[in-house]
Scaffold this motif. Structure first.
Motif, PDB file in Angstrom:
ATOM      1  N   LEU A 192       0.909   0.225  10.804  1.00  0.00           N
ATOM      2  CA  LEU A 192       1.840   0.751   9.819  1.00  0.00           C
ATOM      3  C   LEU A 192       3.099  -0.112   9.739  1.00  0.00           C
ATOM      4  O   LEU A 192       3.563  -0.458   8.642  1.00  0.00           O
ATOM      5  CB  LEU A 192       2.186   2.203  10.150  1.00  0.00           C
ATOM      6  CG  LEU A 192       3.059   2.957   9.174  1.00  0.00           C
ATOM      7  CD1 LEU A 192       2.378   3.072   7.811  1.00  0.00           C
ATOM      8  CD2 LEU A 192       3.374   4.346   9.720  1.00  0.00           C
ATOM      9  N   VAL A 238       0.773   8.480   8.650  1.00  0.00           N
ATOM     10  CA  VAL A 238       1.859   8.987   7.817  1.00  0.00           C
ATOM     11  C   VAL A 238       1.398  10.312   7.208  1.00  0.00           C
ATOM     12  O   VAL A 238       0.213  10.619   7.198  1.00  0.00           O
ATOM     13  CB  VAL A 238       2.225   8.004   6.673  1.00  0.00           C
ATOM     14  CG1 VAL A 238       2.811   6.723   7.209  1.00  0.00           C
ATOM     15  CG2 VAL A 238       1.024   7.716   5.791  1.00  0.00           C
ATOM     16  N   TYR A 254      -1.297   5.825   3.078  1.00  0.00           N
ATOM     17  CA  TYR A 254      -0.683   7.013   2.474  1.00  0.00           C
ATOM     18  C   TYR A 254      -1.734   7.871   1.784  1.00  0.00           C
ATOM     19  O   TYR A 254      -1.667   9.100   1.832  1.00  0.00           O
ATOM     20  CB  TYR A 254       0.431   6.626   1.495  1.00  0.00           C
ATOM     21  CG  TYR A 254       1.737   6.351   2.186  1.00  0.00           C
ATOM     22  CD1 TYR A 254       2.570   7.402   2.579  1.00  0.00           C
ATOM     23  CD2 TYR A 254       2.141   5.055   2.468  1.00  0.00           C
ATOM     24  CE1 TYR A 254       3.765   7.163   3.240  1.00  0.00           C
ATOM     25  CE2 TYR A 254       3.337   4.805   3.117  1.00  0.00           C
ATOM     26  CZ  TYR A 254       4.144   5.862   3.501  1.00  0.00           C
ATOM     27  OH  TYR A 254       5.321   5.621   4.157  1.00  0.00           O
TER      28      TYR A 254
END
Length: 181
Positions: free
Chosen positions: A135, A163, A157
């Protein structure tokens, strides 16, 4: 110095000790071209000279060559090679972590992205620390509008990997990447 978009990146670290044989370089360069298909002989070079059990080719030399010669449009062609390289590294007890750390600490976006792709294809790819590292690499490169990182970060995402799942952010990043073309 790292360049953005579809430009190539120049590796800022010293060359590996062992160079790849010219016939291996030629086949890899052909593989990285979108419209090129390898014939049986060329595929055998990859299978035997790069990925074979008895090859003397150092996997780190292949990774550095990919970092030096891959543009954002050729990452899909190199990604399957990364998966197979990781398997080989595990098989020959190669210290992939040292190579990943060196690539990760580079100022070169292609080198950073190589580190992330190696992390993705490791057996511990779902490890929380591994995901955090990927990330951070993707975010750093995406800030500089590096297309492969924008796509990869968009995917993280979209899937909610490392996340909170955010389809709007995934769409935004994917659109930025698509607009780089």
């Amino acid at each position: 110095r790292g360049l953005v978009g579809s430009e190539m990146c120049i590796r800022d670290s010293p060359m590996p000790k062992q160079q790849l044989p010219q016939h291996v370089k030629d086949v890899l360069l052909k593989r990285f071209k979108e419209d090129q298909t390898l014939n049986e002989h060329e595929q055998a070079i990859i299978d035997n000279d790069i990925l074979g059990d008895n090859t003397e080719v150092d996997p780190s030399d292949v990774v550095y060559f990919i970092a030096d010669n891959t543009t954002w449009t050729s990452w899909p062609q190199s990604d399957s090679l990364f998966r197979r390289l990781i398997i080989k590294m595990n098989f020959i007890d190669f210290n992939a972590e040292a190579l990943i750390q060196e690539l990760e600490s580079s100022d070169n976006l292609n080198s950073n992205y190589c580190a992330a792709r190696l992390l993705v294809n490791r057996s511990d790819a779902s490890n929380t620390e591994n995901i955090k590292r990927r990330l951070e690499i993707y975010k750093k490169a995406a800030e500089q509008k590096f297309t492969p990182a924008l796509y990869s970060l968009s995917d993280m995402y979209y899937r909610g990997t490392g996340v909170e799942k955010d389809l709007a952010k995934a769409f935004e990043l994917g659109t930025q990447a698509a607009n780089q073309k």
